[in-house]
Design a protein around this motif. Structure first.
Motif, mmCIF file in Angstrom:
data_model
loop_
_atom_site.group_PDB
_atom_site.id
_atom_site.type_symbol
_atom_site.label_atom_id
_atom_site.label_comp_id
_atom_site.label_asym_id
_atom_site.label_seq_id
_atom_site.Cartn_x
_atom_site.Cartn_y
_atom_site.Cartn_z
ATOM 1 N N UNK A 127 29.411 70.766 -3.886
ATOM 2 C CA UNK A 127 28.228 69.957 -3.532
ATOM 3 C C UNK A 127 27.338 69.759 -4.764
ATOM 4 N N UNK A 128 27.126 70.837 -5.504
ATOM 5 C CA UNK A 128 26.281 70.764 -6.702
ATOM 6 C C UNK A 128 26.872 69.810 -7.725
ATOM 7 N N UNK A 129 28.172 69.937 -7.928
ATOM 8 C CA UNK A 129 28.863 69.056 -8.901
ATOM 9 C C UNK A 129 28.721 67.594 -8.465
ATOM 10 N N UNK A 130 28.959 67.345 -7.168
ATOM 11 C CA UNK A 130 28.879 65.965 -6.669
ATOM 12 C C UNK A 130 27.449 65.446 -6.800
ATOM 13 N N UNK A 131 26.470 66.299 -6.471
ATOM 14 C CA UNK A 131 25.071 65.848 -6.609
ATOM 15 C C UNK A 131 24.770 65.494 -8.061
ATOM 16 N N UNK A 132 25.201 66.338 -8.992
ATOM 17 C CA UNK A 132 24.944 66.057 -10.414
ATOM 18 C C UNK A 132 25.560 64.710 -10.818
ATOM 19 N N UNK A 133 26.782 64.473 -10.370
ATOM 20 C CA UNK A 133 27.443 63.204 -10.742
ATOM 21 C C UNK A 133 26.731 62.014 -10.096
ATOM 22 N N UNK A 134 26.371 62.163 -8.839
ATOM 23 C CA UNK A 134 25.732 61.048 -8.126
ATOM 24 C C UNK A 134 24.335 60.778 -8.683
ATOM 25 N N UNK A 135 23.618 61.850 -9.020
ATOM 26 C CA UNK A 135 22.270 61.673 -9.574
ATOM 27 C C UNK A 135 22.352 61.000 -10.945
ATOM 28 N N UNK A 136 23.289 61.459 -11.794
ATOM 29 C CA UNK A 136 23.438 60.858 -13.135
ATOM 30 C C UNK A 136 23.786 59.370 -13.012
ATOM 31 N N UNK A 137 24.685 59.037 -12.081
ATOM 32 C CA UNK A 137 25.082 57.633 -11.902
ATOM 33 C C UNK A 137 23.897 56.812 -11.410
ATOM 34 N N UNK A 138 23.139 57.359 -10.461
ATOM 35 C CA UNK A 138 21.969 56.635 -9.930
ATOM 36 C C UNK A 138 20.937 56.398 -11.039
ATOM 37 N N UNK A 139 20.752 57.429 -11.903
ATOM 38 C CA UNK A 139 19.732 57.338 -12.954
ATOM 39 C C UNK A 139 20.183 56.445 -14.104
ATOM 40 N N UNK A 140 21.481 56.436 -14.355
ATOM 41 C CA UNK A 140 21.980 55.728 -15.531
ATOM 42 C C UNK A 140 22.033 56.635 -16.751
ATOM 43 N N UNK A 141 22.275 57.927 -16.506
ATOM 44 C CA UNK A 141 22.449 58.895 -17.604
ATOM 45 C C UNK A 141 23.893 59.385 -17.582
ATOM 46 N N UNK A 142 24.348 59.884 -18.719
ATOM 47 C CA UNK A 142 25.744 60.331 -18.781
ATOM 48 C C UNK A 142 25.939 61.665 -18.049
ATOM 49 N N UNK A 143 24.920 62.537 -18.103
ATOM 50 C CA UNK A 143 25.085 63.887 -17.544
ATOM 51 C C UNK A 143 23.828 64.308 -16.781
ATOM 52 N N UNK A 144 24.040 65.069 -15.707
ATOM 53 C CA UNK A 144 22.923 65.715 -15.013
ATOM 54 C C UNK A 144 23.319 67.171 -14.767
ATOM 55 N N UNK A 145 22.314 68.041 -14.831
ATOM 56 C CA UNK A 145 22.544 69.475 -14.603
ATOM 57 C C UNK A 145 21.510 69.962 -13.597
ATOM 58 N N UNK A 146 21.962 70.493 -12.477
ATOM 59 C CA UNK A 146 21.041 71.022 -11.467
ATOM 60 C C UNK A 146 20.507 72.379 -11.896
#
Ligand SMILES: Cc1ncc(COP(=O)(O)O)c(C=O)c1O
Length: 371
Positions: free
Chosen positions: A36-55
């Motif tokens: 879930x955490x991994x998916x959230x990080x990927x979905x948040x990064x895609x929504x934001x337009x950043x390459x990476x997100x870290x929870x």
């Protein structure tokens, strides 16, 4: 009573989807740093337009982790504002660095870029070298990033955007959090993107920085049980990540509803002496707060309360006036006088997507009668 904030209504509006996501996370048998955490990080990064997100655990830790990830700590100073959640300044000290507080532009309540440039060119005596700046996109609107980024570039200073109140806000068509080296977000329940508990997330385009921050959030582990450097424990749990994945799908619609509410309040204020909040040109405001300035704040707040309307104050004292920081924290040459003046007069009206049309009419009616 119409509350100033209403995270419970945010849950109830999405109860079916959230309960399904929570059940999925519970059934998975894996509760920290999983799918879930991994998916959230990927979905948040895609929504934001950043390459990476870290929870991570919360928005304060997100700032401290961003600083540490950039190598900023003891023997260095970090410039930010005093008119912010105390968390911004607390995070700088958590990282071991020394804060220096810049005043705000009183119209937009965000960092004064001219004073920042002045402080970077002529740092206050006795201060260690300034290595980072943290502009705060307060209330849902961008700081004046072009001159801030230019001044920081001139002086080799890293920029961390504190986006805890600005999920989805833009400047020049780009989402906030993608302009500096790192963007940090609180996911506290009342935020535009809020968990049902604590949470935070950082975004960056730098793969190595993201990997370092991901290690720092869990004891400095790049591989299990092996600390490459000293880290902390600041993880986003699977339940919150599952809930946030649902909430992320509704964030843009929620921001649009906040803008509709803000426009209605603007209209209601038109016949009063109270100006509506200033909008920065080239920016979209996502109204984490709808903030007006009223010199007779106590009386206005009492009148609204008598009419069944809750309000908030963000924040009643600038950081440098609070007991833990008073008389010891460094200030820029403007001495944060505009921050002190704002703190004495700001008042936040109820703004959240679940505010009903009836409640909106009640608030609009009450503020249109303010004289
Ligand atoms: C501007 C700002 N920065 C940082 C934070 C800290 O976030 P948290 O409460 O999730 O630690 C908050 C939220 O309180 C905030 O509004």
């Amino acid at each position: 009573m119409i509350p100033a904030a209403n995270p419970g209504a945010g849950y109830r509006a999405l109860k079916g989807e959230i309960d399904t996501a929570v059940a999925r996370a519970l059934e998975s048998g894996w509760y920290i740093l999983g799918a879930e955490g991994k998916a959230f990080e990927q979905e948040f990064a895609a929504w934001l337009g950043a390459a990476h997100a870290v929870g991570c655990g919360n928005g304060t830790d997100a700032l401290a982790l961003a600083l540490r990830g950039l190598g900023i700590g003891p023997g260095m100073a970090v410039a930010t504002v005093s008119h912010t959640a105390v968390a911004t300044v607390a995070a700088i000290e958590m990282a071991g660095a020394v804060p220096v507080l810049i005043d705000i532009d009183p119209l937009h309540y965000t960092m004064d870029p001219e004073e920042l440039a002045e402080v970077l060119a002529h740092p206050p005596p006795g201060l260690p070298p300034i290595r980072a700046a943290i502009p705060v996109h307060l209330y849902g609107q961008a700081a004046d990033m072009d001159p801030i980024l230019a001044a920081c570039r001139r002086h080799g200073v890293a920029v961390i955007e504190d986006c805890s109140q600005a999920h989805g806000a833009t400047l020049g068509g780009r989402k906030l959090g993608t302009l500096g080296a790192v963007g940090t977000f609180s996911l506290y329940p009342t935020k535009n993107l809020g968990a049902l508990g604590d949470g935070g997330v950082l975004a960056t385009d730098d793969a190595e920085l993201a990997a370092r921050i991901a290690a720092l959030r869990q004891y400095g582990w790049r591989t299990h049980y092996n600390s490459d450097e000293v880290g902390v424990n600041s993880r986003l749990d699977e339940l919150q990540a599952a809930i946030l994945r649902v909430k992320l799908l509704h964030l843009d619609a929620g921001n649009l509803r906040r803008q509709v509410i803000a426009a209605a309040y603007d209209g209601a204020l038109a016949g009063t002496p109270i100006p509506p909040p200033a909008r920065r040109s080239g920016a979209t405001h996502v109204f984490h707060q709808y903030v007006v300035r009223v010199p007779d704040r106590d009386a206005v707040q009492a009148r609204l309360r008598a009419g069944g309307i809750g309000t908030g104050i963000h924040y009643p004292a600038p950081v440098h006036r609070q007991p833990a920081y008073r008389d010891r924290v460094a200030l820029g040459p403007a001495k944060c006088l505009a921050s002190e003046a704002a703190a004495a007069e700001v008042l936040s009206l109820p703004v959240y997507p679940e505010l009903t049309d009836d409640e909106l009419s009640t608030v609009a009616g009450a503020i249109s009668a303010l004289r």
